[in-house]
Design an enzyme around this catalytic site. Structure first.
Site, PDB file in Angstrom:
ATOM      1  N   ASP A  70      -6.064  -4.870  10.767  1.00  0.00           N
ATOM      2  CA  ASP A  70      -7.395  -4.249  10.748  1.00  0.00           C
ATOM      3  C   ASP A  70      -8.517  -5.265  10.548  1.00  0.00           C
ATOM      4  OD1 ASP A  70      -6.554  -4.709   8.164  1.00  0.00           O
ATOM      5  OD2 ASP A  70      -6.877  -2.670   7.449  1.00  0.00           O
TER       6      ASP A  70
ATOM      7  N   LYS B 185       0.804  -1.237   0.000  1.00  0.00           N
ATOM      8  CA  LYS B 185       0.000   0.000   0.000  1.00  0.00           C
ATOM      9  C   LYS B 185       0.836   1.284   0.000  1.00  0.00           C
ATOM     10  CE  LYS B 185      -2.255  -1.867   3.589  1.00  0.00           C
ATOM     11  NZ  LYS B 185      -3.245  -2.153   4.675  1.00  0.00           N
TER      12      LYS B 185
END
Ligand code: ADP
Ligand code: MG
Length: 454
Positions: A191, A155
């Site tokens: 997450d 990312k």
């Protein structure tokens, strides 16, 4: 949208049921490989053990700190668990300067510790003992609840001297360097686990955590007997463990080549992690806008779009040069548009190309292109989820979801459900619930469960 030529042009984004079935089969196979010790090393989906073996029961209490690092924003949170399935959260978001994103690991963790220090002072809790849960959403091999070795950055992050290091230790040392002696790092999670825990706190049937945000990943509750690599003593005391699938890497060994397009290959080539996270790159927010930009550029060059626009050269130039100009958030705005005025789409075309006069037909076509790209993403997520739901094989399975793409795209949820219904075993009911701050509340819950056992 009536233009048969554009339909033909976008066909490669449309996955047939038989293609999806093949993706479903290959995905299930990778999960089995990931869980099995002999094939684990070769599996695309590593199915990492999280060491989280208890779901919350709703009675958890106390004050906890949480950190959320793993994409667009870095956040520090103070979570107060109040029992009765209730929690309150105060948080602050801190930017991470680009030079730190690609700097050294020490710089990154010193920055994190500084933000944390500022936060506890601002909240006037700097003097109290506070357990901390760190939501760190990058692929990690977890060796315990507090010990988590970074496998690789994704990312857009690329900090040196951190791969193969224990992220828990790096954080602990940075906090010690800053002198915050009352903060204890109790748990590391990603997450997806945070999202699962946070949703399980409110709904006892939650078994899967899903993220469709900057990246895409999922975790689920697995039987310990199916997890070869879990230490035997942890199998004796508990029946379940959360598995972090790391499904973004599905396809990295070539299993998705039969559905990938040239646009996917260009997106991959332009990324800092070439050849990695290929499933994620077809699905998540970091990439969907780019896929539309590339397809729109080619369609314009081939005279399928903006046929009557006086602005065509300008359009081609912008689409060609301005990498990232088409934001994923624009897909949402375009699909939220109402017929027949296309107010959002017109505004976006004006923003992007300065076009004064916008042709309605171009709006319809652009919307169709956005639909194809978003629908493909949602379909790919749906087959992965169906694979997990069928593995879990309970009568009612709830999926907790977080991430801006899922939250804000007006059709993503509906697209997903349609395809899930085709692949989930008849007799299993599934539902999807939106997570309320999984990375914060979930991290606090993992820390709470850990401190209960301590
Ligand atoms: P993270 O995954 O980093 O925790 P988010 O869940 O907010 O953060 O996801 C950020 C991603 O979501 C970005 O890639 C962004 O392009 C995308 N995004 C932001 N707003 C929207 C929107 N309205 N519709 C679709 N995608 C969006
Ligand atoms: Mg997030």
């Amino acid at each position: 949208m009536q233009d048969p030529r554009l339909k033909e042009f976008m066909k490669e984004f449309t996955l047939s049921d038989s293609q999806l079935k093949e993706v479903y089969n290959r995905f299930g196979n990778e999960i089995r490989k990931g869980l099995n010790k002999d094939t684990h090393a070769k599996a695309d989906t590593k199915c990492f053990i999280t060491y989280v073996q208890d779901l919350p029961n709703g009675d958890e209490r106390g004050k906890f700190l949480a950190l959320d690092l793993g994409g667009t924003n870095f956040r520090v949170l103070l979570v107060t668990l109040k029992g009765h399935h209730d929690a309150t959260i105060v948080s602050n978001t801190y930017p991470i300067p680009q030079e730190i994103l690609v700097g050294t690991g020490e710089q990154l963790f010193d920055h994190i510790a500084k933000c944390l220090d500022d936060f506890v002072k601002a909240q006037q809790v700097g003097e109290s003992y506070l357990p901390l849960g760190f939501t760190f959403s990058f692929p990690c091999v977890q060796l315990g609840l507090k010990k988590s070795m970074l496998v690789r950055w994704t990312k857009g992050f690329q900090c040196s001297n951190t791969e193969n290091e224990d992220v828990g230790r790096l954080l602990k040392e940075a906090i010690a360097r800053r002198g915050n002696t009352e903060i204890e790092v109790l748990a590391l999670l990603n997450d997806t686990t945070g999202t699962l825990m946070s949703c399980a706190h409110r709904n006892a049937n939650c078994r899967i955590g899903l993220i469709v945000g900057t990246g895409c990943n999922a975790c689920y509750v697995e039987n310990v007997d199916c997890v070869d690599l879990l230490e035997p003593e942890l199998k004796r005391t508990k029946k379940k463990v959360i598995i972090n699938v790391e499904w973004g890497a599905f396809g990295d060994s070539g299993l998705l080549e039969f559905v990938r397009t040239d646009y996917d290959r260009i997106v991959d080539k332009m990324s800092p992690n070439i050849g990695q996270q290929l499933y994620e790159k077809m699905i998540s927010g970091m990439y969907l806008g780019e896929l539309v930009r590339l397809a729109l550029h080619k369609a314009t060059k081939e005279n399928l779009m903006f046929l009557r626009s006086a602005n065509k050269n300008k359009i081609l130039e912008v689409l060609n040069k301005e990498v990232g100009c088409f934001k994923t958030e624009m897909l949402s705005r375009i699909e939220a548009d109402t017929f027949p005025d296309f107010t959002n789409t017109k505004n976006i075309l004006k923003e992007l190309f300065g076009s004064e006069k916008v042709n309605i037909e171009d709006c319809q076509k652009l919307r169709f292109m956005c639909e194809c790209v978003a629908q493909r993403a949602a379909n790919l997520v749906a087959v992965g989820l169906a694979g997990l739901v069928n593995r879990i094989n309970e009568p009612n399975v709830v999926i907790g979801v977080d991430g801006s793409v899922y939250k804000h795209h007006p059709k993503f949820d509906a697209y997903m459900r349609v395809t899930m219904r085709k692949f989930v075993t008849p007799g299993i009911k599934f539902d999807i619930m939106l997570s309320e701050d999984g990375s914060g509340r979930g991290a606090a819950l993992v820390a709470a469960v850990a401190s209960r056992q301590k």
